[in-house]
Design a protein around this motif. Structure first.
Motif, PDB file in Angstrom:
ATOM      1  N   TYR A 167       0.815  -1.219   0.000  1.00  0.00           N
ATOM      2  CA  TYR A 167       0.000   0.000   0.000  1.00  0.00           C
ATOM      3  C   TYR A 167       0.852   1.273   0.000  1.00  0.00           C
ATOM      4  O   TYR A 167       0.670   2.166  -0.822  1.00  0.00           O
ATOM      5  CB  TYR A 167      -0.952   0.007   1.203  1.00  0.00           C
ATOM      6  CG  TYR A 167      -1.723   1.295   1.323  1.00  0.00           C
ATOM      7  CD1 TYR A 167      -2.791   1.572   0.483  1.00  0.00           C
ATOM      8  CD2 TYR A 167      -1.360   2.258   2.273  1.00  0.00           C
ATOM      9  CE1 TYR A 167      -3.496   2.766   0.571  1.00  0.00           C
ATOM     10  CE2 TYR A 167      -2.054   3.455   2.369  1.00  0.00           C
ATOM     11  CZ  TYR A 167      -3.115   3.688   1.519  1.00  0.00           C
ATOM     12  OH  TYR A 167      -3.788   4.865   1.608  1.00  0.00           O
ATOM     13  N   THR A 168       1.791   1.358   0.938  1.00  0.00           N
ATOM     14  CA  THR A 168       2.609   2.567   1.058  1.00  0.00           C
ATOM     15  C   THR A 168       3.418   2.818  -0.209  1.00  0.00           C
ATOM     16  O   THR A 168       3.504   3.953  -0.696  1.00  0.00           O
ATOM     17  CB  THR A 168       3.556   2.460   2.266  1.00  0.00           C
ATOM     18  OG1 THR A 168       2.773   2.244   3.458  1.00  0.00           O
ATOM     19  CG2 THR A 168       4.385   3.719   2.423  1.00  0.00           C
ATOM     20  N   ALA A 169       4.003   1.723  -0.773  1.00  0.00           N
ATOM     21  CA  ALA A 169       4.816   1.872  -1.985  1.00  0.00           C
ATOM     22  C   ALA A 169       3.960   2.363  -3.156  1.00  0.00           C
ATOM     23  O   ALA A 169       4.368   3.259  -3.914  1.00  0.00           O
ATOM     24  CB  ALA A 169       5.484   0.547  -2.337  1.00  0.00           C
ATOM     25  N   VAL A 170       2.757   1.801  -3.315  1.00  0.00           N
ATOM     26  CA  VAL A 170       1.862   2.208  -4.395  1.00  0.00           C
ATOM     27  C   VAL A 170       1.439   3.663  -4.216  1.00  0.00           C
ATOM     28  O   VAL A 170       1.428   4.460  -5.174  1.00  0.00           O
ATOM     29  CB  VAL A 170       0.624   1.291  -4.460  1.00  0.00           C
ATOM     30  CG1 VAL A 170      -0.419   1.843  -5.427  1.00  0.00           C
ATOM     31  CG2 VAL A 170       1.033  -0.116  -4.871  1.00  0.00           C
ATOM     32  N   ASP A 171       1.105   4.030  -2.985  1.00  0.00           N
ATOM     33  CA  ASP A 171       0.673   5.394  -2.715  1.00  0.00           C
ATOM     34  C   ASP A 171       1.777   6.398  -3.043  1.00  0.00           C
ATOM     35  O   ASP A 171       1.539   7.433  -3.701  1.00  0.00           O
ATOM     36  CB  ASP A 171       0.267   5.512  -1.244  1.00  0.00           C
ATOM     37  CG  ASP A 171      -0.651   6.700  -1.012  1.00  0.00           C
ATOM     38  OD1 ASP A 171      -1.376   7.089  -1.941  1.00  0.00           O
ATOM     39  OD2 ASP A 171      -0.632   7.251   0.102  1.00  0.00           O
TER      40      ASP A 171
END
Length: 429
Positions: A128-132
């Motif tokens: 999630y964090t990487a995609v965001d």
């Protein structure tokens, strides 16, 4: 320390008012769809705040779902607002982000006692964090290259997202902030700041689009005026050339024919020369009518009315038919397109010709009514009416075709008391 509950309640009240305002702008003032997407973003944030206040037994499932919904509508807003026709990378990245968030929401809702969705949610949380961060970086890259004025507000909003995210994740170690209390307040501030910047971006974009539309309209008007001036000059040139060349030539033919007729012996049949004189007179009259229709100085209702009246008086002057006219011009100086003038004149000539040849009338009346959009011409006689074999004659068909060419309407009424022809067309065809 700011009280989290009070701050959340203030935020909820603000968002409700903001949502109502945005919905009003979209549905009642017919503004752009961006207001609706921003309203959905604000609604998801308000729901997140309400659920946060009503957390029971520490169950944050719905809070997390609603928070992901905030991010989802954030991406949707960006996808709709930014002009991404030329940037496939940003468009496909945002679509992928929307799908990714949707999968996370579904897995979060369905992972109860289900190992498949539990594993999906674990996989989702790790990415999630990487995609965001990737999507934010892509948006910043695109906006930094696109220099349009409204993008600076989007850029500031994205910077606010990055700054608040850093404070949320590192505030506890850097400033001793509690991630689950102060972090939530920071999240609220982040969304509020984004709302302000996004709203400014929408207003700026609409203002820029309005100015661009006004510029294009002004350009079109300028080009139209230039075209009309050029056409005006060309029509003047053609009118002068026809008058000087053709007019002089036809007059010379008529003059020479009359001289030749005088020089012939009295006992010699001069019928052919008489016909030649009549042809030259007819050509001269037709040429004057064409010159009148071409001349741009006659492009108004008043000149058209005066010409029709003069033509009718001269046409019936040598007959036993009494000619009457009536007119009601709302604005005599308003423009009348040359093609409209010429076709209406030909319709008038055909109607007058029918009156003389077929109607056996003693009176003919011409009525001209006109406003800023339409001109209405009525030719009426008190003759014997149209016979069945004349109702589909060439003259009536010609009149009907000319009116249809001008996208107007024509009506023929005939009985034993006479014939009435009514033609209505646009003044500026």
């Amino acid at each position: 320390m700011i009280n989290e509950t009070y701050f959340s309640l203030l935020n909820i009240g603000f968002n409700i008012c903001f949502i109502l305002y945005l919905v009003f702008k979209y549905f009642y003032e017919k503004q752009s769809r961006y207001y609706l997407f921003l309203a959905l973003l604000s609604l998801s944030f308000a729901v997140n705040l309400i659920l946060r206040l009503e957390v029971v037994n520490g169950d944050f499932t719905w809070v997390r779902v609603s928070r992901k919904a905030v991010v989802l509508f954030f991406y949707v807003f960006m996808l709709s607002f930014l002009d991404l026709r030329s940037s496939k990378l940003v468009r496909y990245s945002l679509i992928g982000g929307i799908v990714f968030i949707g999968i996370g929401i579904i897995s979060r809702l369905l992972m109860f006692e289900n190992p498949t969705f539990t594993s999906i949610n674990t996989w989702y949380k790790s990415l999630y964090t990487a995609v965001d961060l990737f999507l934010i970086a892509v948006l910043l890259y695109y906006i930094s290259r696109d220099r349009r004025g409204y993008n600076k507000y989007i850029f500031c909003g994205l910077l606010a997202v990055i700054l608040c995210a850093v404070l949320i994740y590192f505030g506890d170690s850097w400033f001793g902030l509690n991630r689950y209390v102060s972090g939530f307040i920071i999240f609220q501030v982040e969304i509020l700041v984004c709302f302000c910047f996004f709203f400014l971006a929408i207003i700026t974009k609409e203002s820029e689009q309005k100015r661009e539309n006004e510029r294009l309209e002004s350009l079109v008007k300028t080009q139209k005026l230039e075209k009309e001036k050029s056409l005006h000059r060309e029509r003047e040139r053609i009118a002068f050339d026809m008058h000087d060349e053709l007019g002089a030539g036809i007059s010379a033919i008529k003059l020479q024919s009359e001289i030749l007729k005088k020089q012939l012996p009295q006992d010699l049949n001069s019928e052919e020369i008489d016909n030649l004189i009549k042809i030259s007179e007819h050509m001269n009259r037709s040429m004057r009518e064409m010159l009148w229709s071409i001349n741009p100085d006659n492009d108004n209702l008043k000149n058209f009315e005066e010409y029709c009246i003069r033509y009718g008086e001269s046409y019936f002057d040598c007959t036993d038919i009494s000619f009457q006219y009536h007119s009601n011009l709302e604005n005599p100086e308003s423009k009348l397109h040359a093609e409209v003038r010429y076709n209406l004149l030909l319709i008038l000539k055909e109607a007058f010709n029918n009156c003389v040849k077929h109607s056996q009338a003693s009176e003919v009346s011409l009525t001209i009514n006109a406003d800023s959009q339409f001109i209405n011409i009525v030719i009426q006689d008190n003759g014997i009416g149209l016979f069945s074999d004349n109702k589909d004659g060439y003259g009536l068909k010609s009149m009907r075709k000319r009116v249809e060419k001008l996208r107007g309407e024509i009506d023929f009424q005939s009985d034993d008391n006479g014939t009435k022809i009514t033609a209505t067309v646009f003044t500026n065809f």
